[in-house]
Motif scaffolding. Structure first.
Motif, short mmCIF file in Angstrom:
data_model
loop_
_atom_site.label_atom_id
_atom_site.label_comp_id
_atom_site.label_asym_id
_atom_site.label_seq_id
_atom_site.Cartn_x
_atom_site.Cartn_y
_atom_site.Cartn_z
N MET A 55 0.86 -1.17 -0.03
CA MET A 55 0.02 0.06 0.07
C MET A 55 0.75 1.39 -0.03
SD MET A 55 -3.19 -0.74 -0.17
CE MET A 55 -3.29 -2.18 -1.02
N ILE B 47 0.86 -8.16 -1.85
CA ILE B 47 -0.24 -9.28 -1.33
C ILE B 47 -1.60 -8.99 -1.63
CG2 ILE B 47 -0.57 -7.91 0.79
CD1 ILE B 47 -0.51 -10.61 2.53
N LEU B 48 -2.09 -7.72 -1.87
CA LEU B 48 -3.47 -7.45 -2.21
C LEU B 48 -3.58 -6.93 -3.69
CD1 LEU B 48 -4.41 -5.21 0.71
CD2 LEU B 48 -4.87 -7.77 0.35
N MET B 49 -2.70 -6.02 -4.15
CA MET B 49 -2.77 -5.51 -5.34
C MET B 49 -2.27 -6.83 -6.42
SD MET B 49 -4.22 -3.01 -4.91
CE MET B 49 -4.24 -2.21 -6.59
N PRO B 50 -2.55 -6.69 -7.74
CA PRO B 50 -2.02 -7.60 -8.88
C PRO B 50 -0.48 -7.47 -8.91
CG PRO B 50 -3.75 -6.37 -9.75
CD PRO B 50 -3.40 -5.68 -8.44
N PHE C 135 1.20 -4.65 -10.62
CA PHE C 135 0.66 -3.35 -10.22
C PHE C 135 2.11 -2.53 -9.89
CE2 PHE C 135 -1.49 0.05 -7.93
CZ PHE C 135 -2.54 0.07 -8.72
N THR C 136 2.03 -1.16 -10.30
CA THR C 136 3.49 -0.46 -10.18
C THR C 136 3.12 0.68 -9.16
OG1 THR C 136 2.58 0.99 -12.19
CG2 THR C 136 4.36 -0.97 -12.52
N SER C 137 2.11 1.03 -8.87
CA SER C 137 1.99 2.15 -7.95
C SER C 137 1.53 1.86 -6.48
CB SER C 137 0.74 3.02 -8.34
OG SER C 137 0.73 3.28 -9.80
N PRO D 222 -1.05 2.52 -3.71
CA PRO D 222 -2.51 3.02 -3.77
C PRO D 222 -2.72 3.93 -2.64
CG PRO D 222 -2.75 0.78 -3.71
CD PRO D 222 -1.25 1.12 -3.91
N LEU D 223 -2.02 3.65 -1.50
CA LEU D 223 -2.33 4.54 -0.29
C LEU D 223 -1.57 5.65 -0.28
CD1 LEU D 223 -3.75 2.16 2.68
CD2 LEU D 223 -5.01 3.18 0.77
N MET E 200 -10.61 -5.18 -9.75
CA MET E 200 -10.24 -5.53 -10.85
C MET E 200 -9.03 -6.72 -10.95
SD MET E 200 -7.01 -2.77 -10.86
CE MET E 200 -5.82 -2.45 -9.61
N LYS E 201 -8.95 -7.31 -9.83
CA LYS E 201 -8.27 -8.58 -9.96
C LYS E 201 -9.11 -9.64 -10.08
CE LYS E 201 -4.67 -10.03 -6.78
NZ LYS E 201 -3.87 -10.22 -5.42
N TYR F 138 -9.76 2.91 -6.48
CA TYR F 138 -9.05 2.75 -7.53
C TYR F 138 -9.01 1.18 -7.92
CZ TYR F 138 -6.74 1.02 -3.35
OH TYR F 138 -6.13 0.28 -1.95
N THR G 273 -2.45 -3.02 -15.65
CA THR G 273 -2.46 -2.25 -14.52
C THR G 273 -0.97 -1.55 -14.50
OG1 THR G 273 -1.74 -3.98 -13.13
CG2 THR G 273 -3.81 -3.75 -13.17
N ARG G 274 -0.28 -1.53 -15.50
CA ARG G 274 1.03 -0.92 -15.77
C ARG G 274 0.85 0.44 -16.12
NH1 ARG G 274 4.18 -5.55 -17.94
NH2 ARG G 274 4.61 -6.81 -16.03
N LEU G 275 1.87 1.18 -15.50
CA LEU G 275 1.82 2.71 -15.78
C LEU G 275 2.60 2.67 -17.30
CD1 LEU G 275 2.53 4.62 -12.85
CD2 LEU G 275 0.29 4.10 -13.66
#
Ligand code: SF4
Lengths: 163, 194
Positions: free
Chosen positions: A115, A129-132, A135-137, A139-140, B75-76, B110, B190-192
């Motif tokens: 996060m 653990i939560l995001m795919p 994922f590169t960002s 989010p929190l 989204m997952k 998001y 989900t890539r930037l």
């Protein structure tokens, strides 16, 4: 002053700053001595790590540092609680992992990493653990828009004729 | 196969097929959140979805012809939902149950998809948070009506729906500098952008 506070002050001097709010005792620890402080607390009987979480102080009034990591500890014999906080900064916010002291920090540190992008050095398996996974960002973080950057709708659509 | 028969016969065949399908929908409970509890209540004795012939819930998409998406989808979960939808044999229908499945509900964040109709076709939307079991029963009845009126024996009514039927893109809600433009597929979506 409780016994553990006195002991911390004796051992670490001004590396630990205390603050009490409604019987919650918080301890602000300098990052360099963080692992030693945690080991000391474990030796004093704080045997349960309840939670690890992060704070992003961006735009926070009068905040000197960008990130905080908060650890809640419980002494299951005396029922005492301690909230330990370290402050981190960009460009690479990193703090030693407490995996060697409390094994239970595993997924909590992974979540904080997921996060906030805070790196826990020495963690055995620091993955999202939560995001795919791709994922590169983070989010929190406060500079990440609430609605994301469009990731959530960036998927192929199934048409009715596709069946 | 339909082309071989004269029209009046095909119409009769459609009618027979629709009669069977409408009165024996087999739901696939895709329950991802709190709406799923209400879906269970609909199936249980007090509301008894069996009165409408839709009590045979199967947890394998290959045995179902009605997908009930009950709850918010993140989204997952989108690729999973699409895979399950595609695994269901034709003819098949979809009920989007609850505010979250239909529009994202209060979760405009998001990760949460703002309506499943952006990714799979939806036949009936059920409003409410959560919808009462009566509302879901109503949706089933409406869907039966739809099957009876538009259904065909070889599901040919679906073949020409080749355009996207979902809502317009939400990209305008996000500032252009925050938008990510990588064309989506399941590994890069989900890539930037670099
Ligand atoms: S619509 Fe309400 S009850 Fe249904 S999944 Fe969303 S929050 Fe839960």
């Amino acid at each position: 002053m409780t016994a553990w506070q006195t002991k911390l002050t004796e051992t670490f001097g001004d590396a630990c700053k205390f603050e009490t709010f409604r019987d919650n005792i918080r301890c602000d620890v300098r990052t360099e001595r963080f692992l030693e402080v945690m080991k000391n607390l474990r030796a004093q009987g704080f045997d349960l790590l309840l939670d690890v979480t992060g704070i992003d102080y961006l735009h926070y009034p009068k905040a000197a540092d960008r990130y905080g990591v908060v650890y809640s500890l419980v002494n299951t014999e005396s029922g005492e609680r301690a909230y330990i906080k370290v402050r981190l900064n960009d460009p690479d916010p990193a703090v030693p992992s407490v995996y060697s002291i409390w094994k239970g920090c595993d997924w909590m540190e992974r979540e904080t990493y997921d996060m906030f992008g805070i790196v826990f050095e020495g963690h055995p398996d620091l993955r999202r653990i939560l995001m795919p996974e791709e994922f590169t960002s983070f989010p929190l973080r406060k500079d990440y828009p609430l609605r994301g950057r469009g990731e959530r709708h960036n998927f192929p659509t199934v048409l009715r004729s596709d069946g | 196969m339909a082309a071989k028969f004269p029209d009046f016969l095909v119409t009769k065949l459609d009618w027979v097929a629709n009669l069977g399908r409408a009165n024996s929908l087999w739901p696939m409970p895709f329950a991802t959140a709190c709406c799923g509890i209400e879906l269970m209540a609909t199936a249980s004795s007090r509301y008894d979805i069996a009165r409408f012939g839709a009590e045979a819930m199967r947890f394998s998409p290959r045995q179902c012809d009605l997908m009930i998406v009950a709850g918010r989808v993140v989204m997952k979960m989108v690729p999973v939902m699409q895979r399950i939808w595609q695994q269901m044999p034709e003819p098949k229908w979809c009920i989007s149950m609850g505010a979250c499945a239909s529009s994202g509900g209060v979760f405009d964040t998001y990760a949460v998809v703002q309506g499943i109709d952006r990714f799979i076709p939806v036949d009936v939307y059920v409003p409410g948070c959560p919808p009462r079991p009566e509302q879901l029963l109503r949706a089933v009845i409406d869907l039966q009506e739809k099957v009876r009126r538009t259904g065909t024996i070889d599901a040919r009514e679906f073949a020409d729906r080749k355009t996207y039927e979902g809502p317009a893109n939400l990209a305008r809600q996000i500032a252009p500098e925050d938008t990510m433009m990588v064309p989506g597929d399941f590994t890069t979506a989900t890539r930037l952008r670099d």
